[in-house]
Design an enzyme around this catalytic site. Structure first.
Site, PDB file in Angstrom:
ATOM      1  N   LYS A 122       0.724  -1.135  -0.041  1.00  0.00           N
ATOM      2  CA  LYS A 122       0.008   0.003   0.077  1.00  0.00           C
ATOM      3  C   LYS A 122       0.925   1.299   0.028  1.00  0.00           C
ATOM      4  CE  LYS A 122      -2.912  -2.722   3.202  1.00  0.00           C
ATOM      5  NZ  LYS A 122      -3.084  -2.697   4.752  1.00  0.00           N
ATOM      6  N   GLY A 123       2.212   1.108   0.469  1.00  0.00           N
ATOM      7  CA  GLY A 123       2.926   2.407   0.341  1.00  0.00           C
ATOM      8  C   GLY A 123       3.337   3.497  -0.556  1.00  0.00           C
ATOM      9  N   GLU A 170       7.394   2.482  -5.981  1.00  0.00           N
ATOM     10  CA  GLU A 170       7.722   1.938  -4.751  1.00  0.00           C
ATOM     11  C   GLU A 170       8.025   3.005  -3.832  1.00  0.00           C
ATOM     12  OE1 GLU A 170       7.249  -0.117  -2.732  1.00  0.00           O
ATOM     13  OE2 GLU A 170       8.676  -1.841  -2.683  1.00  0.00           O
ATOM     14  N   ASP A 171       7.655   2.526  -2.440  1.00  0.00           N
ATOM     15  CA  ASP A 171       8.027   3.881  -1.547  1.00  0.00           C
ATOM     16  C   ASP A 171       9.300   3.704  -1.311  1.00  0.00           C
ATOM     17  OD1 ASP A 171       7.875   1.250  -0.452  1.00  0.00           O
ATOM     18  OD2 ASP A 171       6.089   1.956   1.153  1.00  0.00           O
ATOM     19  N   ASP A 209      14.738  -1.031   0.117  1.00  0.00           N
ATOM     20  CA  ASP A 209      15.628  -1.309   1.427  1.00  0.00           C
ATOM     21  C   ASP A 209      16.773  -2.353   1.060  1.00  0.00           C
ATOM     22  OD1 ASP A 209      16.102  -1.181   4.078  1.00  0.00           O
ATOM     23  OD2 ASP A 209      14.751  -2.730   4.621  1.00  0.00           O
ATOM     24  N   LYS A 224      17.458   3.141   0.599  1.00  0.00           N
ATOM     25  CA  LYS A 224      18.469   3.174   1.720  1.00  0.00           C
ATOM     26  C   LYS A 224      19.732   2.240   1.096  1.00  0.00           C
ATOM     27  CE  LYS A 224      15.114   2.549   5.521  1.00  0.00           C
ATOM     28  NZ  LYS A 224      14.744   1.573   6.493  1.00  0.00           N
ATOM     29  N   PHE A 265      14.528   3.755  10.297  1.00  0.00           N
ATOM     30  CA  PHE A 265      13.232   3.457   9.857  1.00  0.00           C
ATOM     31  C   PHE A 265      12.296   4.476   9.712  1.00  0.00           C
ATOM     32  CE2 PHE A 265       8.839   1.612  10.291  1.00  0.00           C
ATOM     33  CZ  PHE A 265       9.149   0.481   9.335  1.00  0.00           C
ATOM     34  N   ASP A 311       4.761   2.947   6.508  1.00  0.00           N
ATOM     35  CA  ASP A 311       3.957   2.597   7.586  1.00  0.00           C
ATOM     36  C   ASP A 311       4.834   1.936   8.654  1.00  0.00           C
ATOM     37  OD1 ASP A 311       4.147  -0.090   6.228  1.00  0.00           O
ATOM     38  OD2 ASP A 311       3.090  -0.709   7.787  1.00  0.00           O
ATOM     39  N   ARG A 337       0.775   5.946   7.602  1.00  0.00           N
ATOM     40  CA  ARG A 337       0.912   6.233   6.386  1.00  0.00           C
ATOM     41  C   ARG A 337       0.526   7.571   6.131  1.00  0.00           C
ATOM     42  NH1 ARG A 337       2.054   1.200   4.022  1.00  0.00           N
ATOM     43  NH2 ARG A 337       0.941  -0.460   4.919  1.00  0.00           N
TER      44      ARG A 337
HETATM   45  P1  IMP Z   1      13.043  -4.650   0.490  1.00  0.00           P
HETATM   46  O1  IMP Z   1      12.418  -5.962  -0.312  1.00  0.00           O
HETATM   47  O2  IMP Z   1      14.167  -5.024   1.578  1.00  0.00           O
HETATM   48  O3  IMP Z   1      13.896  -3.632  -0.476  1.00  0.00           O
HETATM   49  O4  IMP Z   1      11.865  -3.917   1.388  1.00  0.00           O
HETATM   50  C1  IMP Z   1      11.065  -2.948   0.951  1.00  0.00           C
HETATM   51  C2  IMP Z   1       9.610  -2.835   1.560  1.00  0.00           C
HETATM   52  O5  IMP Z   1      10.163  -2.815   2.915  1.00  0.00           O
HETATM   53  C3  IMP Z   1       9.067  -1.483   1.347  1.00  0.00           C
HETATM   54  O6  IMP Z   1       8.234  -1.752   0.315  1.00  0.00           O
HETATM   55  C4  IMP Z   1       8.591  -1.100   2.569  1.00  0.00           C
HETATM   56  O7  IMP Z   1       7.257  -1.609   2.682  1.00  0.00           O
HETATM   57  C5  IMP Z   1       9.260  -1.722   3.718  1.00  0.00           C
HETATM   58  N1  IMP Z   1      10.301  -0.929   4.231  1.00  0.00           N
HETATM   59  C6  IMP Z   1      11.748  -0.991   4.148  1.00  0.00           C
HETATM   60  N2  IMP Z   1      12.198   0.058   4.992  1.00  0.00           N
HETATM   61  C7  IMP Z   1      11.299   0.557   5.424  1.00  0.00           C
HETATM   62  C8  IMP Z   1      11.139   1.691   6.458  1.00  0.00           C
HETATM   63  O8  IMP Z   1      12.244   2.422   6.829  1.00  0.00           O
HETATM   64  N3  IMP Z   1       9.951   2.113   6.992  1.00  0.00           N
HETATM   65  C9  IMP Z   1       8.675   1.502   6.266  1.00  0.00           C
HETATM   66  N4  IMP Z   1       8.771   0.615   5.650  1.00  0.00           N
HETATM   67  C10 IMP Z   1       9.896   0.102   5.252  1.00  0.00           C
HETATM   68 MG    MG Z   2       6.334  -1.458   0.377  1.00  0.00          MG
END
Ligand code: IMP
Ligand code: MG
Length: 170
Positions: free
Chosen positions: A40-41, A95-96, A99, A127, A148, A155, A161
């Site tokens: 949803k982000g 994408e929001d 990570d 990040k 974070f 969220d 959000r």
């Molecule tokens: P990845 O697969 O590790 O790149 O994670 C991506 C997902 O993790 C994002 O779409 C977010 O939903 C969540 N996420 C990663 N870091 C944060 C944060 O700092 N705050 C909130 N959600 C996060």
């Molecule tokens: Mg996400």
């Protein structure tokens, strides 16, 4: 309620979105673009970016999750796939935050099988220090350190959000 500090305020976000929209318009001149939002982000970012772009933007959504609390779980679950065909279309995944990169590398592979004409990635935040899987992100709003963050779609256990800025929890 947790104490939330502002990391990136609304006017900085809006200024950056104006720039990103211009860049995308330039890259997609005369083309329709499919914005594929990851629920949803990505919702606020998707709308705020799309409304700044003159091209016709088609909205599609996919829902995946990889997170519980602040700890990234290794498994990515798809809750909702896209209904309409994206074959031959110019798609930007919205994408929001990127990570570890797991979600987007999983999704890129999944979407390539649907044979879009082109597939790019736009994210509001990244990040880089947390990356486990290297992947090419075409449009990045802001690179941030390993904090974070919440707000502007992001969220913490589904809360925060709707904050109109990007904050971090103390
Ligand atoms: P990845 O697969 O590790 O790149 O994670 C991506 C997902 O993790 C994002 O779409 C977010 O939903 C969540 N996420 C990663 N870091 C944060 C944060 O700092 N705050 C909130 N959600 C996060
Ligand atoms: Mg996400």
């Amino acid at each position: 309620m947790e104490n939330i500090n502002i990391l990136i305020n609304k006017s900085r976000i809006e200024k950056r979105l104006d720039e990103m929209a211009k860049e995308i318009e330039k890259d997609y001149e005369g083309k329709d673009i499919v914005f594929l939002g990851i629920l949803k982000g990505s919702m606020p970012f998707m709308w705020e970016l799309a409304k700044r772009i003159k091209n016709n933007v088609i909205f599609e959504f996919i829902e995946v999750s990889s997170y519980e609390g602040t700890e990234s779980t290794k498994k990515i679950t798809m809750h909702k796939d896209i209904k309409n065909s994206i074959q031959g279309k110019d798609v930007i995944i919205i994408e929001d935050i990127v990570d570890t990169g797991r979600t987007l590398s999983f999704l890129s592979e999944h979407l390539k099988e649907k044979k879009p004409n082109s597939l790019k990635i736009a994210t509001l935040l990244s990040k880089p220090s947390r990356r486990i899987i290297e992947l090419n992100v075409d449009y990045i709003g802001f690179k941030i350190e390993d904090k974070f963050v919440v707000g502007y779609g992001l969220d913490y256990n589904q809360d925060f959000r709707n904050l109109p800025y990007i904050g971090y929890i103390e």
